[in-house]
Design an enzyme around this catalytic site. Structure first.
Site, PDB file in Angstrom:
ATOM      1  N   ASP A 248       0.869  -1.168   0.000  1.00 60.26           N
ATOM      2  CA  ASP A 248       0.000   0.000   0.000  1.00 60.26           C
ATOM      3  C   ASP A 248       0.914   1.228   0.000  1.00 60.26           C
ATOM      4  OD1 ASP A 248      -2.422   1.544   0.490  1.00 60.26           O
ATOM      5  OD2 ASP A 248      -1.665   1.792   2.524  1.00 60.26           O
ATOM      6  N   LEU A 249       0.398   2.390  -0.356  1.00 57.88           N
ATOM      7  CA  LEU A 249       1.252   3.592  -0.415  1.00 57.88           C
ATOM      8  C   LEU A 249       1.108   4.454   0.835  1.00 57.88           C
ATOM      9  CD1 LEU A 249       3.197   5.415  -2.051  1.00 57.88           C
ATOM     10  CD2 LEU A 249       1.184   6.438  -3.112  1.00 57.88           C
ATOM     11  N   ASP A 250      -0.040   5.109   0.958  1.00 56.86           N
ATOM     12  CA  ASP A 250      -0.246   6.022   2.083  1.00 56.86           C
ATOM     13  C   ASP A 250      -0.279   5.236   3.398  1.00 56.86           C
ATOM     14  OD1 ASP A 250      -0.969   8.135   3.759  1.00 56.86           O
ATOM     15  OD2 ASP A 250      -3.101   7.891   3.315  1.00 56.86           O
TER      16      ASP A 250
ATOM     17  N   THR B  32       1.063  10.323   3.460  1.00 60.88           N
ATOM     18  CA  THR B  32       0.359  11.380   2.737  1.00 60.88           C
ATOM     19  C   THR B  32      -0.954  11.737   3.437  1.00 60.88           C
ATOM     20  OG1 THR B  32      -0.201   9.580   1.214  1.00 60.88           O
ATOM     21  CG2 THR B  32       1.297  11.262   0.398  1.00 60.88           C
TER      22      THR B  32
ATOM     23  N   LYS C  24      -8.711   6.967   5.755  1.00 57.15           N
ATOM     24  CA  LYS C  24      -7.498   6.238   5.368  1.00 57.15           C
ATOM     25  C   LYS C  24      -7.825   4.999   4.532  1.00 57.15           C
ATOM     26  CE  LYS C  24      -4.306   7.944   8.779  1.00 57.15           C
ATOM     27  NZ  LYS C  24      -3.418   7.673   9.912  1.00 57.15           N
ATOM     28  N   GLY C  25      -7.200   4.902   3.391  1.00 53.44           N
ATOM     29  CA  GLY C  25      -7.387   3.748   2.514  1.00 53.44           C
ATOM     30  C   GLY C  25      -8.664   3.797   1.691  1.00 53.44           C
TER      31      GLY C  25
ATOM     32  N   ARG D 232     -11.225   8.608  -3.041  1.00 56.36           N
ATOM     33  CA  ARG D 232     -11.472  10.055  -2.968  1.00 56.36           C
ATOM     34  C   ARG D 232     -12.970  10.358  -2.918  1.00 56.36           C
ATOM     35  NH1 ARG D 232      -8.876  13.237  -7.759  1.00 56.36           N
ATOM     36  NH2 ARG D 232      -7.169  11.839  -7.202  1.00 56.36           N
TER      37      ARG D 232
ATOM     38  N   SER E 265      -2.412   0.659  -4.401  1.00 53.81           N
ATOM     39  CA  SER E 265      -2.905   1.827  -3.659  1.00 53.81           C
ATOM     40  C   SER E 265      -4.242   2.305  -4.197  1.00 53.81           C
ATOM     41  CB  SER E 265      -1.872   2.956  -3.780  1.00 53.81           C
ATOM     42  OG  SER E 265      -2.427   4.201  -3.398  1.00 53.81           O
ATOM     43  N   ALA E 266      -5.053   2.922  -3.331  1.00 55.27           N
ATOM     44  CA  ALA E 266      -6.321   3.509  -3.752  1.00 55.27           C
ATOM     45  C   ALA E 266      -6.120   4.860  -4.424  1.00 55.27           C
ATOM     46  CB  ALA E 266      -7.234   3.684  -2.543  1.00 55.27           C
ATOM     47  N   SER E 267      -4.917   5.413  -4.299  1.00 54.04           N
ATOM     48  CA  SER E 267      -4.686   6.787  -4.763  1.00 54.04           C
ATOM     49  C   SER E 267      -4.504   6.892  -6.270  1.00 54.04           C
ATOM     50  CB  SER E 267      -3.457   7.373  -4.074  1.00 54.04           C
ATOM     51  OG  SER E 267      -3.161   8.644  -4.628  1.00 54.04           O
TER      52      SER E 267
ATOM     53  N   ASN F 175      -3.150   9.445  -7.405  1.00 53.02           N
ATOM     54  CA  ASN F 175      -1.913  10.224  -7.487  1.00 53.02           C
ATOM     55  C   ASN F 175      -0.675   9.381  -7.188  1.00 53.02           C
ATOM     56  OD1 ASN F 175      -3.215  12.857  -7.912  1.00 53.02           O
ATOM     57  ND2 ASN F 175      -3.999  12.553  -5.846  1.00 53.02           N
TER      58      ASN F 175
ATOM     59  N   LYS G  54     -10.982  -0.642  -2.339  1.00 59.18           N
ATOM     60  CA  LYS G  54     -10.839  -1.431  -1.122  1.00 59.18           C
ATOM     61  C   LYS G  54     -12.036  -1.115  -0.232  1.00 59.18           C
ATOM     62  CE  LYS G  54      -5.828  -0.541  -1.243  1.00 59.18           C
ATOM     63  NZ  LYS G  54      -4.713   0.206  -0.634  1.00 59.18           N
TER      64      LYS G  54
ATOM     65  N   GLU H  50      -0.245  -3.268   4.575  1.00 62.34           N
ATOM     66  CA  GLU H  50      -1.357  -2.309   4.610  1.00 62.34           C
ATOM     67  C   GLU H  50      -1.483  -1.621   5.963  1.00 62.34           C
ATOM     68  OE1 GLU H  50      -3.962  -0.649   3.729  1.00 62.34           O
ATOM     69  OE2 GLU H  50      -4.171  -1.170   1.628  1.00 62.34           O
ATOM     70  N   ASP H  51      -1.904  -0.363   5.950  1.00 60.75           N
ATOM     71  CA  ASP H  51      -2.109   0.359   7.215  1.00 60.75           C
ATOM     72  C   ASP H  51      -3.588   0.602   7.511  1.00 60.75           C
ATOM     73  OD1 ASP H  51      -2.409   2.322   5.104  1.00 60.75           O
ATOM     74  OD2 ASP H  51      -2.462   3.807   6.716  1.00 60.75           O
TER      75      ASP H  51
HETATM   76  P1  B16 Z   1      -6.316  10.176  -4.092  1.00 60.00           P
HETATM   77  P2  B16 Z   1      -3.574   4.240  -0.038  1.00 60.00           P
HETATM   78  C1  B16 Z   1      -5.376   6.233  -0.143  1.00 60.00           C
HETATM   79  O1  B16 Z   1      -4.057   5.771  -0.327  1.00 60.00           O
HETATM   80  C2  B16 Z   1      -5.450   7.151   1.072  1.00 60.00           C
HETATM   81  O2  B16 Z   1      -5.151   6.432   2.257  1.00 60.00           O
HETATM   82  C3  B16 Z   1      -6.833   7.730   1.172  1.00 60.00           C
HETATM   83  O3  B16 Z   1      -6.908   8.586   2.286  1.00 60.00           O
HETATM   84  C4  B16 Z   1      -7.170   8.476  -0.123  1.00 60.00           C
HETATM   85  O4  B16 Z   1      -8.484   8.997  -0.071  1.00 60.00           O
HETATM   86  C5  B16 Z   1      -7.027   7.515  -1.302  1.00 60.00           C
HETATM   87  O5  B16 Z   1      -5.720   6.974  -1.317  1.00 60.00           O
HETATM   88  C6  B16 Z   1      -7.310   8.197  -2.635  1.00 60.00           C
HETATM   89  O6  B16 Z   1      -6.289   9.127  -2.885  1.00 60.00           O
HETATM   90  O7  B16 Z   1      -7.245  11.288  -3.701  1.00 60.00           O
HETATM   91  O8  B16 Z   1      -4.873  10.625  -4.185  1.00 60.00           O
HETATM   92  O9  B16 Z   1      -6.766   9.456  -5.330  1.00 60.00           O
HETATM   93  O10 B16 Z   1      -3.496   4.111   1.442  1.00 60.00           O
HETATM   94  O11 B16 Z   1      -4.554   3.278  -0.688  1.00 60.00           O
HETATM   95  O12 B16 Z   1      -2.218   4.213  -0.690  1.00 60.00           O
HETATM   96 MG    MG Z   2      -2.873   3.195   3.263  1.00 63.46          MG
END
Ligand code: B16
Ligand code: MG
Length: 216
Positions: free
Chosen positions: A8-10, A16, A44-45, A48, A113-115, A117, A144, A168-169
């Site tokens: 996982d990233l964040d 982040t 978290k996780g 958006r 990751s869910a992000s 970015n 997720k 994962e966190d």
């Molecule tokens: P973005 P992960 C998640 O990252 C964050 O924990 C979560 O808070 C955020 O809303 C999600 O990414 C989406 O991020 O707005 O950059 O697309 O923990 O899955 O790496």
């Molecule tokens: Mg995370």
């Protein structure tokens, strides 16, 4: 090698969450919603779009679909302002050592990751080229706790799910890993992540022989 790792990233590679908090807080202030660091834990996780739903629920605020779309764009622009200032100093403790260790053992790893970015963030901290593949919020149709993100990761690793180890966190991420029938490793508070197969406070705590022992 017959095992692989999905990170996982964040909360695992970088923190982040503190920048997400600043951007959501800014937005919450505009909407006159009280939003605290405790509330931020709920995001978290989480994707958006879902994060905005949670924020609006906290404030009992209803908005049109169009307004929500506008808000999501401006939240992300605000967030990217922080991301563009990130550098390698923000890589969390233990990450570089663990990646070096995996490289030396010939164990491949991808990002899950869910992000949306994620590639930009990895580039900012200089880790983008090290991953075998990136699965992020742009690659999935279900967020997720759905296991999709990790199942795509297993495909990129060319491995069966049961041979993948997920770090994962977030509770939603541990749930996703367990649903994918992977080995789940919770990084952070053990009580919160009690559904994980293994728990560590951070990546400095992973024992040298962890990967040889974890799958037999
Ligand atoms: P973005 P992960 C998640 O990252 C964050 O924990 C979560 O808070 C955020 O809303 C999600 O990414 C989406 O991020 O707005 O950059 O697309 O923990 O899955 O790496
Ligand atoms: Mg995370």
């Amino acid at each position: 090698n017959n095992i692989g790792v999905i990170f996982d990233l964040d909360g695992v590679i970088v923190d982040t969450a503190k920048y997400h908090f600043l951007a959501w807080k800014n937005l919450a202030d505009h909407l006159h919603i009280e939003f605290t660091e405790t509330h931020n834990e709920l995001l978290k996780g989480v994707s958006r779009v879902r994060s905005l739903e949670i924020l609006l629920n906290i404030g009992h605020v209803t908005l049109s679909e169009e307004r929500k779309r506008e808000i999501l764009i401006s939240k992300n622009e605000d967030y990217l302002g922080y991301i563009k200032k990130m550098n390698a100093d923000e890589i969390l403790p233990g990450v570089n050592n663990l990646l070096n260790d995996l490289d030396s053992k010939g164990i491949k790893y991808v990002l899950g990751s869910a992000s949306k970015n994620a590639p930009l963030i990895l580039k900012q901290v200089g880790l983008l080229q090290r991953f075998e593949g990136i699965v992020d919020g742009n690659s999935v149709s279900k967020a997720k706790p759905d296991p999709e993100v990790f199942l795509i990761g297993a495909k990129k690793l060319n491995l069966k799910p049961e041979n993948c180890i997920v770090f994962e966190d977030a509770i939603a991420g541990i749930e996703a890993a367990n649903k994918a029938k992977m080995i789940s490793v919770g990084v952070g508070d053990e009580e919160t992540l009690n559904e994980a197969d293994f728990n560590f406070n951070n990546l400095t705590e992973i024992p040298q022989d962890f990967f040889s022992k974890v799958i037999s």
